[in-house]
Each structure stands twice: as structure tokens, then as C-alpha cells.
Design an enzyme around this catalytic site. Sequence first.
Site, PDB file in Angstrom:
ATOM      1  N   HIS A  16     -15.934  -8.474   1.973  1.00 47.86           N
ATOM      2  CA  HIS A  16     -14.902  -9.348   2.510  1.00 47.86           C
ATOM      3  C   HIS A  16     -15.051 -10.784   2.021  1.00 47.86           C
ATOM      4  CE1 HIS A  16     -13.503 -12.169   5.618  1.00 47.86           C
ATOM      5  NE2 HIS A  16     -12.428 -11.418   5.519  1.00 47.86           N
ATOM      6  N   GLY A  35      -8.171  -6.980   4.577  1.00 48.89           N
ATOM      7  CA  GLY A  35      -9.025  -7.013   5.772  1.00 48.89           C
ATOM      8  C   GLY A  35      -8.454  -7.773   6.951  1.00 48.89           C
ATOM      9  N   ARG A  78      -3.265   3.055   8.653  1.00 53.81           N
ATOM     10  CA  ARG A  78      -3.595   1.776   8.011  1.00 53.81           C
ATOM     11  C   ARG A  78      -2.388   0.877   7.924  1.00 53.81           C
ATOM     12  NH1 ARG A  78      -8.062   2.357   3.967  1.00 53.81           N
ATOM     13  NH2 ARG A  78      -8.730   4.504   4.071  1.00 53.81           N
ATOM     14  N   SER A 126      11.885 -43.804 -13.253  1.00 48.88           N
ATOM     15  CA  SER A 126      10.830 -42.875 -12.873  1.00 48.88           C
ATOM     16  C   SER A 126      10.870 -42.736 -11.352  1.00 48.88           C
ATOM     17  CB  SER A 126       9.476 -43.415 -13.332  1.00 48.88           C
ATOM     18  OG  SER A 126       8.480 -42.527 -12.902  1.00 48.88           O
ATOM     19  N   ARG A 149      -3.746  -1.351  -6.074  1.00 49.94           N
ATOM     20  CA  ARG A 149      -2.911  -2.557  -5.984  1.00 49.94           C
ATOM     21  C   ARG A 149      -3.316  -3.482  -7.114  1.00 49.94           C
ATOM     22  NH1 ARG A 149      -5.765  -4.617  -0.417  1.00 49.94           N
ATOM     23  NH2 ARG A 149      -7.868  -4.577  -1.215  1.00 49.94           N
ATOM     24  N   TYR A 198      10.527 -35.770 -18.040  1.00 51.34           N
ATOM     25  CA  TYR A 198       9.108 -35.479 -17.875  1.00 51.34           C
ATOM     26  C   TYR A 198       8.682 -35.451 -16.410  1.00 51.34           C
ATOM     27  CZ  TYR A 198       8.452 -40.505 -17.142  1.00 51.34           C
ATOM     28  OH  TYR A 198       8.527 -41.776 -16.645  1.00 51.34           O
ATOM     29  N   LYS A 247       0.836  -1.208   0.000  1.00 52.58           N
ATOM     30  CA  LYS A 247       0.000   0.000   0.000  1.00 52.58           C
ATOM     31  C   LYS A 247       0.867   1.254   0.000  1.00 52.58           C
ATOM     32  CE  LYS A 247      -3.771  -0.206   2.342  1.00 52.58           C
ATOM     33  NZ  LYS A 247      -4.692  -0.318   3.455  1.00 52.58           N
ATOM     34  N   MET A 289      -5.626  -7.146   8.713  1.00 55.29           N
ATOM     35  CA  MET A 289      -5.010  -6.337   9.776  1.00 55.29           C
ATOM     36  C   MET A 289      -5.881  -5.105  10.025  1.00 55.29           C
ATOM     37  SD  MET A 289      -1.018  -6.790   8.935  1.00 55.29           S
ATOM     38  CE  MET A 289      -1.196  -6.432   7.228  1.00 55.29           C
ATOM     39  N   CYS A 314       6.942 -39.506 -11.007  1.00 57.94           N
ATOM     40  CA  CYS A 314       5.519 -39.834 -11.066  1.00 57.94           C
ATOM     41  C   CYS A 314       4.847 -39.797  -9.695  1.00 57.94           C
ATOM     42  CB  CYS A 314       5.295 -41.180 -11.750  1.00 57.94           C
ATOM     43  SG  CYS A 314       6.044 -42.540 -10.858  1.00 57.94           S
TER      44      CYS A 314
HETATM   45  C1  PEP Z   1       5.444 -43.298  -5.692  1.00 59.83           C
HETATM   46  O1  PEP Z   1       5.814 -44.031  -4.793  1.00 59.83           O
HETATM   47  O2  PEP Z   1       5.824 -42.127  -5.823  1.00 59.83           O
HETATM   48  C2  PEP Z   1       4.486 -43.767  -6.692  1.00 59.83           C
HETATM   49  C3  PEP Z   1       4.137 -43.020  -7.703  1.00 59.83           C
HETATM   50  O3  PEP Z   1       3.927 -44.973  -6.445  1.00 59.83           O
HETATM   51  P1  PEP Z   1       2.676 -45.192  -5.477  1.00 59.83           P
HETATM   52  O4  PEP Z   1       2.240 -43.845  -5.036  1.00 59.83           O
HETATM   53  O5  PEP Z   1       1.684 -45.917  -6.270  1.00 59.83           O
HETATM   54  O6  PEP Z   1       3.313 -46.018  -4.410  1.00 59.83           O
END
Ligand code: PEP
Length: 888
Positions: A452, A101, A92, A768, A336, A856, A22, A103, A836
Site C-alpha cells: 500500500h 486500497g 470487490r 502580459s 488495469r 506565450y 475493474k 474502498m 505570467c
Molecule cells: C501577477 O500579478 O500575476 C504577477 C505576475 O505579478 P506579481 O505576482 O509579481 O504581483
Amino acid sequence: MTKMVYMFDEGNSEMKEILGGKGANLAEMTNIGLPVPYGFTISSQACNDYYNSGKRIQEEVESEILEALARLEKATGKKLGGTVNPLLVSVRSGSVFSMPGMMDTVLNLGMNDQTVEAIAHLTDNPRFAYDSYRRFIQMFSNVVLEIDVFYFEQHLEKRREAKGYHSDPEMTAEDWKEIISDYKGIVKKHIRQEFPQDPLEQLFLAIHAVFDSWNNQRAIVYRQLNKIPGHYGTAVNIQSMVFGNMGNDSGTGVAFTRNPSTGEALLYGEYLINAQGEDVVAGIRTPHPIETLQKDMPEVFSQFVEVCNRLEHHYRDMQDIEFTVEHGELFILQTRNGKRTAQAAIRIAVEMVKEGVLTQREAIGRVEPEQLNQLLHRRIDDKYQKNILAKGLPASPGAATGKVVFDPDEAEQLHIEGVKVILVRSETTPDDIHGIIASQGVVTSRGGMTSHAAVVARGMGKSCICGCEALKIDMQQQQFQVGDTVVKHLETITIDGGTGEIIVGEIPMIDPELSDEFGLLLSWADQERTIDVRANADNPEDAKKAVEFGAEGIGLCRTEHMFMEADRVPIVQQMILAETEEERKRALDFLLPMQESDFEGIFQAMQGLPVTIRLLDPPLHEFLPDKEHLAVEVAKMQILEPDSPQLADKEKLLKRVRQLHESNPMLGHRGCRLGIIYPEIYQMQATAIFNTAAALESKGITVKPEIMIPLVGHVNELKIMRQLVNDTAVAVQNKTGIPIEYTIGTMIEVPRAALTANEIAAEADFFSFGTNDLTQTTFGYSRDDAEAKFLKDYIENKILPDNPFAVLDQSGVGALMKTGIQLGKQTRPQLKTGICGEHGGEKTSIEFCCLQGLDYVSCSPYRVPLARLAAAQAAVKNELQKRKLSIN
Ligand code: PEP
Ligand code: MG
């Protein structure tokens, strides 16, 4: 000594860390010549020093404040406490991050028994002067003296009724005078002292209170929710007052330069005539839409539109602007970058590129990836015949169903119990924030789009409907009424914050789709990012969604989910109960065509994109009934139905359940350990994959299976499993005569795998990182136990910065990943690497993966758009950093 107090013309918008958002913007606006009432800002450093010295304002800071005050007095020609031309100021808060809102604020400071007379005389408007004084007593008493406003409001209401008035504007100067005297009595009763009359004392008390409000409960909750660190502190802005409550040629309002809900490039806001500052945002009176200001005050309106355009161009972003009109003169009190929904963020970013204001790269950075979740939520199916009970303002889009509650504490309690609730209030205040967090959505009967509830809900991506005046809330009876319909406490309603509709009961909802603008923004993101985005999907529907959202393959297909479908569980159980290999194979023969049909649907949906299929991972007992339940059942049968023909089967099942019971199944007989002990299970799964691939290839459909072995800790495990999969492939190819291209890789999800990745890579085409298990095994936490028992405490007490199952622990788990990648690539330079675990869909973890050069990230289909955007932001940031380094 560091400078702690800055006049508005001494700062600029770059100084947010020192002056707060502000303060920095007030300085910037002053410098570009906008009509900003003059004032000064006490830096957030002073707030930190205040806390460090045991809540004391340092002497040096105090004298800087007095010096600044003298400069303000000189510039305005007014004097704080002066009996001729008194200066009144607002005090303020304003931290580096906007915390709407959360503070405290005090307006009209400087009022006392003498200055009120001077103001009455100067303005020739005693009614205004006394009204302002009573507002000041009420606000100051609440914020600084910590007396609940309830006492003042209750009193005011009683007096109003006694006079036979319906609203405040009917009160006369004499009425206000009486109220002031009564208010002073209330103060004295509560604090056993007179209301402070010395304006300097008022000023320093207010500064203390604002500093203190940095650590009030609602500010702490807001910071936790928005991951704002506690060390920033708040700056304090002291600004000379302008008055929107000076009569019908005065007013106050808030406006966004574009619609914060949809992003439409149209001025969007609200105002109240003859009202002061907080009246609009507090949601106590429902304000008028900004368009009507054109009629009410045409000159002010056109000047305001010009200021809005100027500010938007100056900041190159949508602005949220507070203004006041005093006797027809426009003043800007704040600007802002406006908070907005994900939908609005996307539209604004895309349109600003089209308008030539932003580059595509800048536009990518304007949308917060996590916010995209809002768009990927379900909404009410338009085809459904809706019986709309009431309609309010569509304050924050998204549909939600839940049980009606009126109390934020109850909302929180029910949420803990797993009940979905909708919080219904006449209006919300910052103290209700915990209830809003716990609810699926919020409905208020009063207040506008900038109230709010609306601001907070939009910030959280929660569905919200405001100003639904048809709703008559009866707190006593715990119900609300619209016409003749009464909706009671805990009855279910559905709300749509995109349309403002409220419907009794539960309504079918539909899956989200990507808008054209969203698609365009993501296509810009795709041009920047350096990492592929895949999805975790284990059925054809999810695979289709993944492709629709732009996934470039499946990074994890968990085959156990195919075993868990209701009609398959009995066959899986037969497979587990089998006493001989033949018996087991017979059961597996039943499962084979079922797995094939799943793979077929998935391969088809992926249209030739790579699909990583993980062979069975969980321990077998997960497919069997609960041991305790079964034991009770068997015991009962043994007593009550000893001759039942099912008893023997149940006893056999119980025996096997007991055999398979493990003390710590997370570290037990699971992952590739299952494949080693029961090779026929993995063989069946590999056969299903190859059979399906061959069948589809023969129809001209390309299939790219990547077979993944879970939980490998030693290269020998992978060696054996790789051989098994290769042998199976040969067997299928011999039978079908169709060659299939495939790869075999492993998950890296135990530390030993990462530490011996050079050995493991000899047998793996890809790695992975299964960071869910890798986090469990690195920390030695079992996820379920940790999240249920101690993780929350660890995070609250800052033992861990975040939940490591949500945000990758870069220094521990991340270090193992780095080692795994480096060692793996030593052996196999072309090794493909991905992630993953859950972290594959989290912004900071994605950035880490980009920096490590992973090929990936893979996450749930609904997080794919988020991951695409986060990966692009990481790439842009990375490149900018590299460029900076090369310049230095
Ligand atoms: C993991 O362990 O990150 C994974 C993807 O396998 P799960 O979550 O199925 O054990
Ligand atoms: Mg795992």
C-alpha cells in the site's frame, strides 16, 4: 429500466463509467478468452441510486442481482450456500478511476458452518477450509460489521503463542476450528448478534458495505487529492473465488508488465505461495520477486508471461495484473493500467513509440504534466560520502529529509506547524493516507514494491522505501533501531527512494537534470504545441535553468527581487528615506551598477532570447523594517539609551515607515503608481537595462529587452511611463551611440485595464496577463488573507471548484482576459500577448491560454517542462476536437 447488473461476458473495456475500471477490464479479459473466474458487476449507477434512495438497494436491482447470481451458479455448477458444491465469491469495489486500497473488499463470501464442511470434504483439505472460513469471518466482521481487526489478530496471536507456533502455516484444522468458535464469540460480543450464516444475507450486507465505502474517510481524502469527483460512485464486482491458499501448488501475486518505478521493460512483481489475495498488497508478509516463480512453478510462469504480453498489447499500456494460482492452474483476477512514477511514465511512453506500439502524439498524452514535478525534484548528491544506515526497496524515487515520526496523526499535525517529517511504519494501511500526504517521504519495514505505502507514494510522487527489514521499530519507545544505532522520534533522517538508502541526518542534494528520454519526449511535445513557453526568472542562475529546461524567453523578471538582496537593502532604504529628489538620485546611483550587473547575467544567460523586465512593483514599505518592531525598538532606546547616536536615525526611519504605512497595500501605492510619483526609480531601472544592453551589443551579444510596466489601470499611466522609458532610451543611445531594440508593454492585472484594453493597447507593444493580481482584483480577495482564512472552506464546501490562485478562474478572470485580448487586438492587431501569473504553469490554465491564442505562457523555470508538455497536450486535444467538429 436501465440495466444495472452485467455478467462478465456482457461488458467490455469501453464501459468503465458503468462498470468501473475493474469490472470493465474483467469483462474485456473474459471476452478475449483469458482465464478469469466468472462473475458479474453491479453498475456504479446502482451505487448512486443507493445513495439517492437513502442507502437502500432498489427492488429492481435486487432482482437483477439474484438473476445474475443464478446465471453464475449455472455457469459454475456451484450454489451459494449449497451443501454439496458451494459457491464462494469475492465482493470487490471498483470505480471508474482506480483508487487502490481505498474502498472495501470481502473474500470467501458464502462460508458458513455448513458450507465449510462441504468445502473440507470436496477439497479433502479441512485445514484449508477452516482457514478460509476464519479469514472470511475476520474480513467480513471488519468490513461489514465494522469490528476492528485488532480484536481478531490479537486473539489469533495469543492462541498461536499458546500453542508454541511461530506462524500461521503451523496451525492445524483443529486449531482453526477453535479460532472460528472464538471469532464468533468476538462478533457476538461486539454486535450482540450471531455472525450471519445465511449466504444471501452475507452477500447483500457486503454489497451495502462496498457502496458505503465509496464515502469512507480515506476514499474521500484520496478523491480530493486526485481531484476525482464524488458523483461517480463505485461498481461492485462479484466473482467466483479461486484459492491461492490451497497448498504449495497454489499462490497469489501482483505484477506490472514493466517496472513502475524506472519504466524498464521487464516483468516486475511479487507473489506468495499458499496465500490469499490481499496478503500481497497488504504488505503483511514480504513476498518473493516474480522471477523466482519461474523456478517454483515453471509452467505457470511461462503462461503468465504470455498473458502479460497479451494484455499489454491489448491495452497498449503497461498493466498492473493480479493473479492467483489454484492447484497449478492460473487465474487472472484483475488488470488495469499500472500506476507509475514520472520517470517510468516517460520511459514507457518513449519506448512504446520505439516499439511501434504508440505514435509520438499518443506518447505525449501518456505522461501527466503535473507528475513531472517528481522528476524536477532534487536528489542526493552522489559525490557526498554517505553513511548508509539501512537499505530497503526503492519503491518511489526522490530524496527527502525530515524528522522521524511514527504516527500519521502526528505527521499531519507537525506538517501543519511547518515541520518536515518522514513517516516510519512497519507497514501502512489506507487509514494512514493523511499522514503520507503530510510527510516528505515514507519508510516501511515490511511489505514489497506493490504494498500500500509503495503504491500510494508513487501515485503522489513521494519518496518511499519499503520492506526495510533491518529496521526494528519500537512503537512504545518511539524509536527504531538498525544494528546498534538507535534513531529516536523527531531525529532527522534523509531517505532516497530511488536507491532505497536511509541515512541519519541531513545530506546535500543536487538539482535535477533532464534525462535523454525526457528530452526526447519534450522535443516531440515542442513539435505539437502552438504556444511559446517562457520562464519567470530574476537572476542569472534561474535564467540558465530556464534555458536548460527549454524556455524560449523570460516572461517576467521581477526587479524588486534585486532590491531585496541583503547588501542592497540599506541603499534601497536610503533611497526611500531621501527627503529630496537629489538625495534619492544619489542612492539610485549606487543601485544602478548593481542592477546592471544583474541584467548582464540574465541577458547573457538568455542568449538573445526575449527578456521581459518588469519595473518596480511592490509598495516601498516592503523594503523597510516592520512598523511594530521598530516602534518597540525606538521606545526601548528612548528609555534605556536616550543618548545613543543611532536613536535619531531610528526615529527618522520610524517616521517614514509610518508615512508609508498603508491600510491595504495590495491596492495601495505600488506598481506604475510608484513610477509616476518617483519617476527617478523607473528611470534608473530603464537606464540600467539600456546601459547593459548597449554594453553587450557592443560585444556582439544580442539582447532583446521588453520593458513592462506593472499594474496599469488607465491608459494615461502607461502613456507617461512609456514616454519616460523612451526618453531614457534616447539619453542612453545618445551617450553610447549604440541603438537598442526594445519594446514597451504592460501587465494586465486590474479589471479596468482589461475593460479598456483598446485604449491601453495604443501605448503597449505587448500585454502580459498578471493573473495573480488579476485574480485578487477580480474576486476582491487579497491572496494572503484568502488562502490563510477562508479559501480552504470555500473549496471544501464546493463554493469554488478550485483555488483560483492556482487554477485560472476561466469564467471570471478568464472572461476579462478574453475581453482584454479582443479589445487590445482591435487597436493593435499584432499585439503580443502572454500570461505570467502562477497559472502560466498549470495544466488547465495553459489549455485555456492556448485556446485564447496567447503567444506565450510564463512560469517558474522548474515548471517549464510541465508547461511544454501541457501545451502540446492542449494543442493535440484542440486539433482533435476541431477535426471532430468538421466531421460532424
Ligand atoms: C501577477 O500579478 O500575476 C504577477 C505576475 O505579478 P506579481 O505576482 O509579481 O504581483
Ligand atoms: Mg502582479
